[in-house]
Design a protein around this motif. Structure first.
Motif, PDB file in Angstrom:
ATOM      1  N   VAL A   1       6.468  -3.896  -5.479  1.00 56.28           N
ATOM      2  CA  VAL A   1       7.362  -3.117  -6.328  1.00 56.28           C
ATOM      3  C   VAL A   1       6.535  -2.611  -7.506  1.00 56.28           C
ATOM      4  N   GLN A   2       6.882  -1.454  -8.037  1.00 52.40           N
ATOM      5  CA  GLN A   2       6.181  -0.963  -9.225  1.00 52.40           C
ATOM      6  C   GLN A   2       6.455  -1.917 -10.378  1.00 52.40           C
TER       7      GLN A   2
ATOM      8  N   GLY B   1       0.771  -1.233   0.000  1.00 57.22           N
ATOM      9  CA  GLY B   1       0.000   0.000   0.000  1.00 57.22           C
ATOM     10  C   GLY B   1       0.800   1.280   0.000  1.00 57.22           C
ATOM     11  N   LYS B   2       2.118   1.218  -0.221  1.00 64.01           N
ATOM     12  CA  LYS B   2       2.969   2.404  -0.153  1.00 64.01           C
ATOM     13  C   LYS B   2       3.405   2.936  -1.518  1.00 64.01           C
TER      14      LYS B   2
ATOM     15  N   LEU C   1       3.406  -5.106  -8.362  1.00 65.55           N
ATOM     16  CA  LEU C   1       3.439  -6.550  -8.176  1.00 65.55           C
ATOM     17  C   LEU C   1       3.591  -6.788  -6.682  1.00 65.55           C
ATOM     18  N   SER C   2       2.934  -7.829  -6.177  1.00 65.66           N
ATOM     19  CA  SER C   2       2.977  -8.142  -4.750  1.00 65.66           C
ATOM     20  C   SER C   2       3.477  -9.561  -4.533  1.00 65.66           C
ATOM     21  N   GLU C   3       4.154  -9.740  -3.420  1.00 67.38           N
ATOM     22  CA  GLU C   3       4.631 -11.065  -3.029  1.00 67.38           C
ATOM     23  C   GLU C   3       4.492 -11.198  -1.517  1.00 67.38           C
ATOM     24  N   GLY C   4       3.802 -12.241  -1.092  1.00 69.41           N
ATOM     25  CA  GLY C   4       3.667 -12.507   0.331  1.00 69.41           C
ATOM     26  C   GLY C   4       4.910 -13.186   0.867  1.00 69.41           C
TER      27      GLY C   4
END
Length: 182
Positions: free
Chosen positions: A108-109, A86-87, A93-96
């Motif tokens: 990361v963008q 959320g920043k 792209l998201s990674e848990g």
């Protein structure tokens, strides 16, 4: 300036039971408050990477930003930010990943890297390796590769540096602590 590991280690504070019971936090704030120590740390990384073959520096939220940005500036490399969920604006792209504190997300963008890019990923320390492993997954999803994962501190007893090396990611740290040290 000559690197003095003893000075660096004595400026990293051990904070028991932070941010939760059972976790020992390694606080680099005193190191950052010492101009001599900060210069030793930054210069050590810059000398290591001045002729290295990578295209970008990645810095991990938030303490990785501090030295990572100095390295990127001094080596004239683009800086890629790996942020907590959320920043970042735009498509991400998201990674848990799992930390010693619980579950989290790293983002990361989406257009930060391209196929063929090679990145040095920097954080303040390597503990369980979860954050750096998540950053590495994001890098690979964009078609780029990891040159090395670097940090000031290795908490080798927690196995993170070994986990990174086991999947083919070289690691480098300036110093290491055993869990009960200092």
């Amino acid at each position: 300036m000559i690197f003095d590991e003893f000075t660096i280690k004595t400026l990293i504070q051990r904070v028991p039971n932070f941010p939760k019971a059972g976790v020992t936090f390694r606080d680099i704030t005193p190191l950052l408050q010492s101009p001599r120590a900060l210069r030793m740390v930054a210069d050590s990384f810059i000398q290591r990477y001045v002729e290295a073959d990578f295209s970008h520096v990645g810095a991990v939220d938030a303490r990785g930003f501090l030295i990572g940005s100095i390295i990127a500036y001094e080596l004239n490399k683009p800086l890629i930010l790996f942020r907590k969920e959320g920043k970042l604006p735009g498509e991400v792209l998201s990674e848990g990943y799992q930390t010693e504190y619980g579950q989290s997300q790293l983002q990361v963008q989406a257009d930060s890297l391209c196929e063929g890019d090679k990145i040095l990923i920097f954080d303040d320390l390597i503990a369980t390796g979860g954050t750096l492993l998540a950053a590495a997954q994001l890098v690979r999803r964009m078609g780029a590769s990891i040159y090395e994962a670097a940090a000031i501190i290795d908490l080798a007893d927690l196995g993170g540096s070994q986990r990174l090396q086991d999947i083919g990611i070289a690691t480098f740290t300036l110093t290491a602590f055993a869990l009960d040290e200092y």
